[in-house]
Write an enzyme that holds these catalytic residues in place. Structure first.
Site, PDB file in Angstrom:
ATOM      1  N   SER A  41       1.694   2.829  -4.215  1.00 55.27           N
ATOM      2  CA  SER A  41       2.915   3.627  -4.093  1.00 55.27           C
ATOM      3  C   SER A  41       3.872   3.274  -5.218  1.00 55.27           C
ATOM      4  CB  SER A  41       3.570   3.283  -2.755  1.00 55.27           C
ATOM      5  OG  SER A  41       4.897   3.721  -2.715  1.00 55.27           O
ATOM      6  N   LYS A  87       1.705  -3.259  -0.127  1.00 52.65           N
ATOM      7  CA  LYS A  87       1.082  -2.523  -1.243  1.00 52.65           C
ATOM      8  C   LYS A  87       0.886  -3.447  -2.449  1.00 52.65           C
ATOM      9  CE  LYS A  87       0.585   1.423   0.714  1.00 52.65           C
ATOM     10  NZ  LYS A  87      -0.762   1.815   1.151  1.00 52.65           N
ATOM     11  N   TYR A 146       6.682  -3.112   3.900  1.00 51.01           N
ATOM     12  CA  TYR A 146       5.705  -2.074   3.534  1.00 51.01           C
ATOM     13  C   TYR A 146       5.338  -2.205   2.048  1.00 51.01           C
ATOM     14  CZ  TYR A 146       4.034   2.443   1.865  1.00 51.01           C
ATOM     15  OH  TYR A 146       3.307   3.428   1.230  1.00 51.01           O
TER      16      TYR A 146
HETATM   17  P1  NAD Z   1      -0.682   8.980   7.194  1.00 49.18           P
HETATM   18  O1  NAD Z   1      -0.053   8.060   8.183  1.00 49.18           O
HETATM   19  O2  NAD Z   1      -0.589  10.438   7.449  1.00 49.18           O
HETATM   20  O3  NAD Z   1      -2.230   8.602   7.044  1.00 49.18           O
HETATM   21  C1  NAD Z   1      -2.724   7.299   7.216  1.00 49.18           C
HETATM   22  C2  NAD Z   1      -3.936   7.387   8.124  1.00 49.18           C
HETATM   23  O4  NAD Z   1      -4.476   6.089   8.307  1.00 49.18           O
HETATM   24  C3  NAD Z   1      -3.596   7.933   9.523  1.00 49.18           C
HETATM   25  O5  NAD Z   1      -4.533   8.936   9.867  1.00 49.18           O
HETATM   26  C4  NAD Z   1      -3.728   6.713  10.422  1.00 49.18           C
HETATM   27  O6  NAD Z   1      -4.123   7.076  11.728  1.00 49.18           O
HETATM   28  C5  NAD Z   1      -4.788   5.911   9.687  1.00 49.18           C
HETATM   29  N1  NAD Z   1      -4.776   4.473   9.939  1.00 49.18           N
HETATM   30  C6  NAD Z   1      -3.734   3.609   9.821  1.00 49.18           C
HETATM   31  N2  NAD Z   1      -4.123   2.362  10.112  1.00 49.18           N
HETATM   32  C7  NAD Z   1      -5.452   2.425  10.400  1.00 49.18           C
HETATM   33  C8  NAD Z   1      -6.423   1.471  10.769  1.00 49.18           C
HETATM   34  N3  NAD Z   1      -6.123   0.183  10.917  1.00 49.18           N
HETATM   35  N4  NAD Z   1      -7.700   1.893  10.992  1.00 49.18           N
HETATM   36  C9  NAD Z   1      -8.031   3.201  10.860  1.00 49.18           C
HETATM   37  N5  NAD Z   1      -7.151   4.147  10.512  1.00 49.18           N
HETATM   38  C10 NAD Z   1      -5.878   3.764  10.291  1.00 49.18           C
HETATM   39  O7  NAD Z   1      -0.123   8.610   5.767  1.00 49.18           O
HETATM   40  P2  NAD Z   1      -0.279   9.369   4.371  1.00 49.18           P
HETATM   41  O8  NAD Z   1       1.027   9.917   4.014  1.00 49.18           O
HETATM   42  O9  NAD Z   1      -1.467  10.241   4.408  1.00 49.18           O
HETATM   43  O10 NAD Z   1      -0.535   8.121   3.435  1.00 49.18           O
HETATM   44  C11 NAD Z   1      -1.843   7.686   3.094  1.00 49.18           C
HETATM   45  C12 NAD Z   1      -1.733   6.411   2.267  1.00 49.18           C
HETATM   46  O11 NAD Z   1      -0.935   6.681   1.114  1.00 49.18           O
HETATM   47  C13 NAD Z   1      -1.059   5.249   2.996  1.00 49.18           C
HETATM   48  O12 NAD Z   1      -1.723   4.059   2.637  1.00 49.18           O
HETATM   49  C14 NAD Z   1       0.345   5.265   2.442  1.00 49.18           C
HETATM   50  O13 NAD Z   1       0.936   3.989   2.484  1.00 49.18           O
HETATM   51  C15 NAD Z   1       0.121   5.728   1.019  1.00 49.18           C
HETATM   52  N6  NAD Z   1       1.307   6.363   0.425  1.00 49.18           N
HETATM   53  C16 NAD Z   1       1.894   7.411   1.070  1.00 49.18           C
HETATM   54  C17 NAD Z   1       3.055   7.988   0.535  1.00 49.18           C
HETATM   55  C18 NAD Z   1       3.757   9.111   1.251  1.00 49.18           C
HETATM   56  O14 NAD Z   1       4.930   9.343   0.953  1.00 49.18           O
HETATM   57  N7  NAD Z   1       3.114   9.839   2.154  1.00 49.18           N
HETATM   58  C19 NAD Z   1       3.583   7.502  -0.682  1.00 49.18           C
HETATM   59  C20 NAD Z   1       2.932   6.460  -1.328  1.00 49.18           C
HETATM   60  C21 NAD Z   1       1.785   5.894  -0.766  1.00 49.18           C
HETATM   61  N1  UFG Z   2      16.886  11.599   2.171  1.00 50.03           N
HETATM   62  C1  UFG Z   2      18.021  12.147   2.700  1.00 50.03           C
HETATM   63  N2  UFG Z   2      18.012  12.475   4.018  1.00 50.03           N
HETATM   64  C2  UFG Z   2      16.927  12.287   4.823  1.00 50.03           C
HETATM   65  C3  UFG Z   2      15.767  11.732   4.256  1.00 50.03           C
HETATM   66  C4  UFG Z   2      15.776  11.386   2.916  1.00 50.03           C
HETATM   67  O1  UFG Z   2      19.024  12.325   2.005  1.00 50.03           O
HETATM   68  O2  UFG Z   2      16.996  12.599   6.028  1.00 50.03           O
HETATM   69  C5  UFG Z   2      16.881  11.250   0.730  1.00 50.03           C
HETATM   70  C6  UFG Z   2      16.650   9.768   0.499  1.00 50.03           C
HETATM   71  O3  UFG Z   2      17.881   9.090   0.511  1.00 50.03           O
HETATM   72  C7  UFG Z   2      15.980   9.793  -0.875  1.00 50.03           C
HETATM   73  C8  UFG Z   2      15.222  11.121  -0.903  1.00 50.03           C
HETATM   74  O4  UFG Z   2      15.799  11.915   0.125  1.00 50.03           O
HETATM   75  O5  UFG Z   2      16.965   9.846  -1.842  1.00 50.03           O
HETATM   76  C9  UFG Z   2      13.737  10.962  -0.634  1.00 50.03           C
HETATM   77  O6  UFG Z   2      13.567  10.213   0.549  1.00 50.03           O
HETATM   78  P1  UFG Z   2      12.175  10.060   1.289  1.00 50.03           P
HETATM   79  O7  UFG Z   2      12.390   9.207   2.493  1.00 50.03           O
HETATM   80  O8  UFG Z   2      11.539  11.395   1.486  1.00 50.03           O
HETATM   81  O9  UFG Z   2      11.277   9.324   0.200  1.00 50.03           O
HETATM   82  P2  UFG Z   2      11.507   7.901  -0.496  1.00 50.03           P
HETATM   83  O10 UFG Z   2      11.592   8.172  -1.954  1.00 50.03           O
HETATM   84  O11 UFG Z   2      12.593   7.129   0.113  1.00 50.03           O
HETATM   85  O12 UFG Z   2      10.173   7.143  -0.071  1.00 50.03           O
HETATM   86  C10 UFG Z   2       8.899   7.623  -0.409  1.00 50.03           C
HETATM   87  C11 UFG Z   2       7.858   7.210   0.619  1.00 50.03           C
HETATM   88  C12 UFG Z   2       7.684   5.720   0.640  1.00 50.03           C
HETATM   89  C13 UFG Z   2       7.443   5.202  -0.726  1.00 50.03           C
HETATM   90  C14 UFG Z   2       8.538   5.653  -1.667  1.00 50.03           C
HETATM   91  C15 UFG Z   2       8.277   5.236  -3.079  1.00 50.03           C
HETATM   92  O13 UFG Z   2       8.243   7.652   1.898  1.00 50.03           O
HETATM   93  O14 UFG Z   2       6.560   5.417   1.422  1.00 50.03           O
HETATM   94  O15 UFG Z   2       8.587   7.089  -1.631  1.00 50.03           O
HETATM   95  O16 UFG Z   2       7.093   5.776  -3.505  1.00 50.03           O
HETATM   96  F1  UFG Z   2       7.424   3.851  -0.696  1.00 50.03           F
END
Ligand code: NAD
Ligand code: UFG
Length: 338
Positions: free
Chosen positions: A125, A153, A149
């Site tokens: 991330s 990572k 979190y």
């Molecule tokens: P998500 O929660 O939708 O998907 C994660 C999946 O992993 C879910 O289906 C959950 O049930 C499964 N899971 C969690 N722990 C498990 C375990 N111990 N065994 C088996 N399954 C398990 O999240 P996402 O948004 O699809 O994110 C996927 C990956 O990308 C995550 O590792 C997350 O940290 C990373 N990531 C996400 C974002 C974002 O903003 N969505 C940003 C950066 C990184």
């Molecule tokens: N925000 C609002 N109101 C809300 C939600 C978010 O103003 O109700 C703003 C936040 O302050 C931020 C922007 O919208 O400025 C984006 O916020 P998000 O929560 O959507 O995303 P972040 O950038 O905070 O976090 C995301 C992922 C994390 C990851 C991070 C860096 O959710 O898992 O990007 O990659 F770690």
């Protein structure tokens, strides 16, 4: 054709990636314990692709169960999405995050070594960059993390760097995602947050659909043109494409590689809100609120390295992302729970 094991394949990014893998002709095995997802996502993926996924409803933290997946299948590569991802929750429940994210990964790596599966794409991330010294962010910037979190990572990245160091057979792609939003253009799969969304776009779509009253915009006094934070929003289907390109790289025998997966464009909270208002066709109520602790003013990628080495270039615009996020929300007001 190659077989890809996708951990966490029922989740938001996982389901979109599984669909694209099937469309590209890969065989796909998913392991997911549905702690943050619903089996319905995979049913819909199968329906869209016209192909089956081999599903193991197991927890990656249970090594005995996890081993069955490796013992029963020939696996060419793993995409490791499984993990918990809510920053705020990780501050409140750090052990849960360390336990789930680290143990699942250590089990995976032990099994990959034992069964000689040496190709791995890991979901990292942009959070690993902390508050970057400047933007755009390049892959060689210093790494800093501010919450449990983010620490999981970075710890996993460190573990993978250590493994690559001692075992050159491993090909590992550390993929640092920026802010994935949007949904598959069909509106059949999308983001399905539990409870009140933490992230901006699902919050906005739930206001637009009438489930929430108004958006709170966290802070309007940041040193940015309109005072709200800037992020690099990337369509989840572009992100899925990045994984296919990363697999090609792994299969070429690349050792350990690190890529930003972003668009290189930064949009402010208010710009995203206005793009969503256009997509929805009506104003979305919002109010300025105090800054959210831990938020940084600006975060966007240099997408250059992923372009030069993978051929990755995001295709979807912010308007496309807004349209598809709204299409998904409108067609599925309660997500997968109908
Ligand atoms: P998500 O929660 O939708 O998907 C994660 C999946 O992993 C879910 O289906 C959950 O049930 C499964 N899971 C969690 N722990 C498990 C375990 N111990 N065994 C088996 N399954 C398990 O999240 P996402 O948004 O699809 O994110 C996927 C990956 O990308 C995550 O590792 C997350 O940290 C990373 N990531 C996400 C974002 C974002 O903003 N969505 C940003 C950066 C990184
Ligand atoms: N925000 C609002 N109101 C809300 C939600 C978010 O103003 O109700 C703003 C936040 O302050 C931020 C922007 O919208 O400025 C984006 O916020 P998000 O929560 O959507 O995303 P972040 O950038 O905070 O976090 C995301 C992922 C994390 C990851 C991070 C860096 O959710 O898992 O990007 O990659 F770690």
């Amino acid at each position: 054709m190659k077989t890809i094991l996708v951990t966490g394949g029922a989740g938001y990014i996982g389901s979109h990636t599984v669909l694209l893998l099937l469309e590209k002709g890969f065989d796909v095995i998913v392991i997911d314990n549905f702690i943050n997802s619903n089996e319905e996502s995979l049913r819909r993926v199968e329906e869209l692709a016209g192909k089956k996924v081999k599903l193991y409803s197991y927890d990656c933290c249970n090594e005995k169960d996890f081993e069955k997946v490796f013992a029963e299948n020939h696996i060419d590569a793993v995409i490791h999405f499984a993990g918990l991802k809510a920053v705020g929750e990780s501050v409140a429940l750090p052990l849960r995050y360390y336990e789930n994210n680290l143990i699942s990964t250590i089990n995976l790596l032990n099994l990959m070594g034992k069964y000689e599966v040496y190709n791995l794409a890991f979901s990292s991330s942009a959070t690993v960059y902390g508050d970057p010294k400047s933007v755009p962010i390049y892959e060689d910037f210093d790494l800093h993390v501010f919450n449990p979190y983010g620490r999981t990572k970075l710890m996993i990245e460190d573990i993978l760097r250590d493994i690559s160091h001692i075992n050159p057979k491993f090909n590992i792609a550390l993929l640092r995602y920026f802010n994935p939003i949007g949904a598959h253009p069909s509106g059949r799969i999308g983001e399905n947050p539990n409870g009140i969304p933490n992230n901006l776009v699902p919050y906005i779509t739930q206001v637009a659909v009438g489930k929430l009253a108004e958006l709170g915009v966290f802070g309007n006094d940041y040193p940015t043109p309109d005072g709200t934070c800037i992020r690099d929003y990337i369509h989840v289907c572009d992100l899925a494409e990045g994984h296919i390109l990363a697999l090609n790289k792994l299969f070429s025998g690349c050792g350990l590689v690190t890529y930003n997966l972003g668009t290189g464009n930064g949009y402010s909270v208010l710009e995203v809100l206005h793009a969503m208002e256009k997509a929805v066709g009506k104003p979305i109520p919002y109010k300025f609120k105090p800054r959210r602790p831990g938020d940084i003013p600006a975060c966007y990628a240099s997408p250059l390295k992923a372009y030069q080495e993978l051929g990755f270039k995001a295709k979807y615009s912010i308007e496309d992302m807004a349209r598809d996020a709204w299409n998904w929300q409108k067609k599925n007001p309660n997500g997968y729970e109908q």
